[in-house]
Motif scaffolding. Sequence first.
Motif, PDB file in Angstrom:
ATOM      1  N   MET A 140       0.851  -1.178   0.000  1.00 41.47           N
ATOM      2  CA  MET A 140       0.000   0.000   0.000  1.00 41.47           C
ATOM      3  C   MET A 140       0.893   1.236   0.000  1.00 41.47           C
ATOM      4  O   MET A 140       1.910   1.277   0.683  1.00 41.47           O
ATOM      5  CB  MET A 140      -0.890  -0.004   1.232  1.00 41.47           C
ATOM      6  N   GLN A 141       0.512   2.220  -0.799  1.00 42.06           N
ATOM      7  CA  GLN A 141       1.235   3.480  -0.845  1.00 42.06           C
ATOM      8  C   GLN A 141       0.355   4.564  -0.234  1.00 42.06           C
ATOM      9  O   GLN A 141      -0.866   4.510  -0.323  1.00 42.06           O
ATOM     10  CB  GLN A 141       1.564   3.867  -2.285  1.00 42.06           C
ATOM     11  N   THR A 142       0.996   5.551   0.384  1.00 42.21           N
ATOM     12  CA  THR A 142       0.271   6.705   0.892  1.00 42.21           C
ATOM     13  C   THR A 142       0.789   7.941   0.182  1.00 42.21           C
ATOM     14  O   THR A 142       1.958   8.006  -0.200  1.00 42.21           O
ATOM     15  CB  THR A 142       0.439   6.867   2.416  1.00 42.21           C
ATOM     16  N   ALA A 143      -0.093   8.904  -0.004  1.00 46.65           N
ATOM     17  CA  ALA A 143       0.295  10.138  -0.679  1.00 46.65           C
ATOM     18  C   ALA A 143      -0.656  11.248  -0.264  1.00 46.65           C
ATOM     19  O   ALA A 143      -1.672  11.004   0.391  1.00 46.65           O
ATOM     20  CB  ALA A 143       0.269   9.949  -2.195  1.00 46.65           C
ATOM     21  N   SER A 144      -0.304  12.460  -0.652  1.00 45.20           N
ATOM     22  CA  SER A 144      -1.126  13.635  -0.398  1.00 45.20           C
ATOM     23  C   SER A 144      -1.374  14.346  -1.708  1.00 45.20           C
ATOM     24  O   SER A 144      -0.541  14.288  -2.617  1.00 45.20           O
ATOM     25  CB  SER A 144      -0.407  14.585   0.562  1.00 45.20           C
ATOM     26  N   ALA A 145      -2.504  15.043  -1.784  1.00 45.96           N
ATOM     27  CA  ALA A 145      -2.832  15.795  -2.997  1.00 45.96           C
ATOM     28  C   ALA A 145      -3.739  16.955  -2.626  1.00 45.96           C
ATOM     29  O   ALA A 145      -4.242  17.042  -1.499  1.00 45.96           O
ATOM     30  CB  ALA A 145      -3.510  14.887  -4.017  1.00 45.96           C
ATOM     31  N   GLU A 146      -3.943  17.837  -3.589  1.00 46.39           N
ATOM     32  CA  GLU A 146      -4.875  18.946  -3.448  1.00 46.39           C
ATOM     33  C   GLU A 146      -5.832  18.912  -4.626  1.00 46.39           C
ATOM     34  O   GLU A 146      -5.455  18.503  -5.722  1.00 46.39           O
ATOM     35  CB  GLU A 146      -4.130  20.281  -3.418  1.00 46.39           C
ATOM     36  N   GLY A 147      -7.068  19.349  -4.387  1.00 44.20           N
ATOM     37  CA  GLY A 147      -8.024  19.351  -5.477  1.00 44.20           C
ATOM     38  C   GLY A 147      -9.345  19.948  -5.074  1.00 44.20           C
ATOM     39  O   GLY A 147      -9.476  20.550  -4.002  1.00 44.20           O
ATOM     40  N   THR A 148     -10.317  19.735  -5.937  1.00 43.94           N
ATOM     41  CA  THR A 148     -11.668  20.249  -5.728  1.00 43.94           C
ATOM     42  C   THR A 148     -12.650  19.086  -5.733  1.00 43.94           C
ATOM     43  O   THR A 148     -12.604  18.236  -6.632  1.00 43.94           O
ATOM     44  CB  THR A 148     -12.045  21.248  -6.849  1.00 43.94           C
ATOM     45  N   VAL A 149     -13.524  19.050  -4.742  1.00 42.19           N
ATOM     46  CA  VAL A 149     -14.556  18.013  -4.665  1.00 42.19           C
ATOM     47  C   VAL A 149     -15.559  18.263  -5.787  1.00 42.19           C
ATOM     48  O   VAL A 149     -16.111  19.360  -5.909  1.00 42.19           O
ATOM     49  CB  VAL A 149     -15.259  18.039  -3.290  1.00 42.19           C
ATOM     50  N   THR A 150     -15.765  17.250  -6.628  1.00 45.15           N
ATOM     51  CA  THR A 150     -16.712  17.389  -7.739  1.00 45.15           C
ATOM     52  C   THR A 150     -17.980  16.569  -7.539  1.00 45.15           C
ATOM     53  O   THR A 150     -18.982  16.813  -8.203  1.00 45.15           O
ATOM     54  CB  THR A 150     -16.071  16.998  -9.084  1.00 45.15           C
ATOM     55  N   ALA A 151     -17.936  15.582  -6.632  1.00 46.39           N
ATOM     56  CA  ALA A 151     -19.125  14.765  -6.351  1.00 46.39           C
ATOM     57  C   ALA A 151     -18.929  14.029  -5.036  1.00 46.39           C
ATOM     58  O   ALA A 151     -17.801  13.725  -4.640  1.00 46.39           O
ATOM     59  CB  ALA A 151     -19.369  13.760  -7.474  1.00 46.39           C
ATOM     60  N   ILE A 152     -20.043  13.756  -4.386  1.00 47.58           N
ATOM     61  CA  ILE A 152     -20.057  12.939  -3.172  1.00 47.58           C
ATOM     62  C   ILE A 152     -21.167  11.923  -3.359  1.00 47.58           C
ATOM     63  O   ILE A 152     -22.318  12.295  -3.613  1.00 47.58           O
ATOM     64  CB  ILE A 152     -20.314  13.794  -1.915  1.00 47.58           C
TER      65      ILE A 152
END
Length: 123
Positions: A50-62
């Motif tokens: 398993m890999q872990t990472a971080s990112a930034e973005g915009t929620v487009t759907a839930i």
Amino acid sequence: MAAPLALAACGSGDDTEMMDDTAMAEGQMADGQMPMDGGDMSMMGSDSAMQTASAEGTVTAIDADAGTITVDHGAVPAIEWPAMTMAFEADEELRQDVAVGDTISFDFTTDESGNAITSITKK
């Protein structure tokens, strides 16, 4: 590739010798096991941590029914992902903490079974 290997397992006469040579040329190990070769199976088994990472973005759907948050995120150099829009599994608490249109930074895990957000911070 499966047919020659299946025929090689039958062990019938001269064809067996030819199939053994073919299997060895394709990288079969001496004990009869096939090594991982970077194909679809390369993500299976113990080699696929398993890999872990971080990112930034915009929620487009839930999607509460699917248990996912879809994010239009930037590139993730730590795991060599380009920018894209994708759904991540997220528990109910995380889904309730954000709304469509929110700009977020998030931590996530990824492996052969999928991608899951582990924490979210609104920006």
